[in-house]
Write a protein that holds these residues in place. Structure first.
Motif, short mmCIF file in Angstrom:
data_model
loop_
_atom_site.label_atom_id
_atom_site.label_comp_id
_atom_site.label_asym_id
_atom_site.label_seq_id
_atom_site.Cartn_x
_atom_site.Cartn_y
_atom_site.Cartn_z
N THR A 1 -8.80 -1.79 6.21
CA THR A 1 -9.12 -3.21 6.14
C THR A 1 -8.71 -3.71 4.77
O THR A 1 -9.03 -3.09 3.76
N LEU A 2 -8.01 -4.82 4.74
CA LEU A 2 -7.53 -5.38 3.49
C LEU A 2 -8.11 -6.78 3.34
O LEU A 2 -7.91 -7.64 4.19
N GLU A 3 -8.84 -6.97 2.24
CA GLU A 3 -9.47 -8.25 1.98
C GLU A 3 -8.56 -9.13 1.13
O GLU A 3 -7.62 -8.65 0.49
N ALA A 4 -8.85 -10.42 1.10
CA ALA A 4 -8.10 -11.34 0.25
C ALA A 4 -8.15 -10.87 -1.19
O ALA A 4 -9.20 -10.48 -1.70
N GLY A 5 -6.99 -10.88 -1.85
CA GLY A 5 -6.91 -10.45 -3.23
C GLY A 5 -6.72 -8.97 -3.43
O GLY A 5 -6.72 -8.49 -4.56
N GLU A 6 -6.50 -8.23 -2.34
CA GLU A 6 -6.34 -6.77 -2.44
C GLU A 6 -4.89 -6.37 -2.14
O GLU A 6 -4.19 -7.02 -1.37
N ALA A 7 -4.50 -5.25 -2.76
CA ALA A 7 -3.18 -4.66 -2.53
C ALA A 7 -3.35 -3.24 -2.01
O ALA A 7 -4.27 -2.52 -2.40
N LEU A 8 -2.44 -2.85 -1.12
CA LEU A 8 -2.44 -1.51 -0.54
C LEU A 8 -1.06 -0.91 -0.76
O LEU A 8 -0.05 -1.48 -0.32
N THR A 9 -0.98 0.22 -1.45
CA THR A 9 0.28 0.92 -1.60
C THR A 9 0.33 2.03 -0.56
O THR A 9 -0.59 2.85 -0.47
N VAL A 10 1.38 2.05 0.22
CA VAL A 10 1.57 3.04 1.28
C VAL A 10 2.51 4.10 0.75
O VAL A 10 3.66 3.81 0.39
N THR A 11 2.04 5.33 0.69
CA THR A 11 2.83 6.41 0.10
C THR A 11 3.04 7.54 1.10
O THR A 11 2.37 7.61 2.13
N GLY A 12 3.95 8.41 0.77
CA GLY A 12 4.28 9.54 1.62
C GLY A 12 5.76 9.86 1.50
O GLY A 12 6.55 9.01 1.08
N ARG A 13 6.13 11.06 1.88
CA ARG A 13 7.53 11.46 1.76
C ARG A 13 8.39 10.72 2.78
O ARG A 13 7.88 10.08 3.71
N ASN A 14 9.70 10.81 2.59
CA ASN A 14 10.62 10.17 3.52
C ASN A 14 10.39 10.67 4.94
O ASN A 14 10.26 11.88 5.17
N GLY A 15 10.34 9.74 5.89
CA GLY A 15 10.13 10.10 7.28
C GLY A 15 8.68 10.20 7.69
O GLY A 15 8.38 10.47 8.86
N ALA A 16 7.75 9.98 6.75
CA ALA A 16 6.33 10.11 7.09
C ALA A 16 5.80 8.92 7.88
O ALA A 16 4.74 9.02 8.51
N GLY A 17 6.50 7.79 7.84
CA GLY A 17 6.08 6.63 8.62
C GLY A 17 5.75 5.39 7.82
O GLY A 17 5.19 4.44 8.36
N LYS A 18 6.13 5.35 6.54
CA LYS A 18 5.81 4.18 5.72
C LYS A 18 6.47 2.91 6.26
O LYS A 18 5.81 1.89 6.47
N SER A 19 7.78 2.98 6.49
CA SER A 19 8.50 1.81 7.00
C SER A 19 8.05 1.47 8.42
O SER A 19 8.01 0.29 8.79
N SER A 20 7.71 2.48 9.20
CA SER A 20 7.24 2.22 10.57
C SER A 20 5.92 1.46 10.55
O SER A 20 5.69 0.55 11.36
N LEU A 21 5.04 1.81 9.61
CA LEU A 21 3.77 1.08 9.51
C LEU A 21 4.02 -0.37 9.14
O LEU A 21 3.42 -1.28 9.74
N LEU A 22 4.92 -0.63 8.20
CA LEU A 22 5.21 -2.01 7.84
C LEU A 22 5.82 -2.77 9.02
O LEU A 22 5.53 -3.96 9.22
N ALA A 23 6.67 -2.08 9.80
CA ALA A 23 7.26 -2.74 10.97
C ALA A 23 6.20 -3.11 12.00
O ALA A 23 6.28 -4.15 12.65
N ILE A 24 5.18 -2.26 12.14
CA ILE A 24 4.07 -2.58 13.04
C ILE A 24 3.30 -3.79 12.53
O ILE A 24 2.97 -4.71 13.29
#
Length: 215
Positions: free
Chosen positions: A24-47
């Motif tokens: 859950t992300l509230e107003a004024g918050e940032a979330l950094t999505v980390t993990g090695r290549n192929g772990a699903g970072k870009s897929s999560l953003l696409a979702i």
């Protein structure tokens, strides 16, 4: 705006990439999505952007009225999404006219990223770092509460990375949200970290696929 993700699962090319991912992300918050290549970072953003349907789970936004989540966000991905024949200023004007809810004028947005001198140049003539800054300037010409950034510091020098960090901090201070997939620190001291490695699913299935770690 409040963004809620519950038990998201992603399957691509017949394989499950991650499952059970919630935040859950509230107003004024940032979330950094980390993990090695192929772990699903870009897929999560696409979702989150609505470009990829999750295999399971739920996405919801509160505080946005009748708008859908895609109507509330900006995306800066691996590709800059710029028209090479148009100038930097014309690219931003096109985005402003298409998206509406104008905020900064194109030249002012370019100036915030140190590109006022390049406003009249065709984007095709700009360096990779300059094109990246033009793409980032789109964040400023139209007001959107949620920024989805995929490796936003790619091709940026140290000064430009600092400028980007300042833009993100200002956005958060105004109640915005940032979700950024990244391999490096973004200069956001209070950002929460979400490692997609902890939600990798179907490990037996992945282990059976010799190309699992490069997708």
């Amino acid at each position: 705006m409040r963004l809620i993700a519950e038990d998201l699962a992603c399957r691509r090319s017949g394989r499950r990439i991650f499952a059970g991912l919630s935040f859950t992300l509230e107003a004024g918050e940032a979330l950094t999505v980390t993990g090695r290549n192929g772990a699903g970072k870009s897929s999560l953003l696409a979702i989150l952007a609505g470009r990829l349907r999750p295999e399971a789970g739920r996405l919801a936004a509160e505080g946005v009225g009748e708008r859908t989540i895609p109507e509330c966000l900006h995306v800066v991905g691996h590709r800059d999404g710029l028209k090479g024949a148009l100038t930097a200023e014309e690219n931003l004007a096109f985005a402003r006219d298409l998206l509406g809810d104008a905020d900064l004028e194109p030249r002012a947005a370019l100036a915030r990223l140190g590109l006022a001198h390049a406003a009249g140049l065709p984007v095709a003539y700009l360096s990779a770092g300059q094109r990246r800054r033009v793409a980032l300037a789109r964040l400023l010409v139209c007001r959107r509460p949620l920024w989805l950034l995929d490796e936003p510091t790619a091709a940026l020098d140290v000064a430009s990375q600092a400028a980007l960090a300042g833009l993100m901090r200002a956005h958060l201070a105004g109640g915005g949200l940032v979700v950024a997939a990244t391999h490096q620190a973004l200069g956001l001291e209070n950002a929460r970290d979400l490692s997609v490695e902890g939600f990798r699913a179907g490990r037996a299935e992945l282990a059976a696929d010799p190309f699992a770690e490069i997708v």
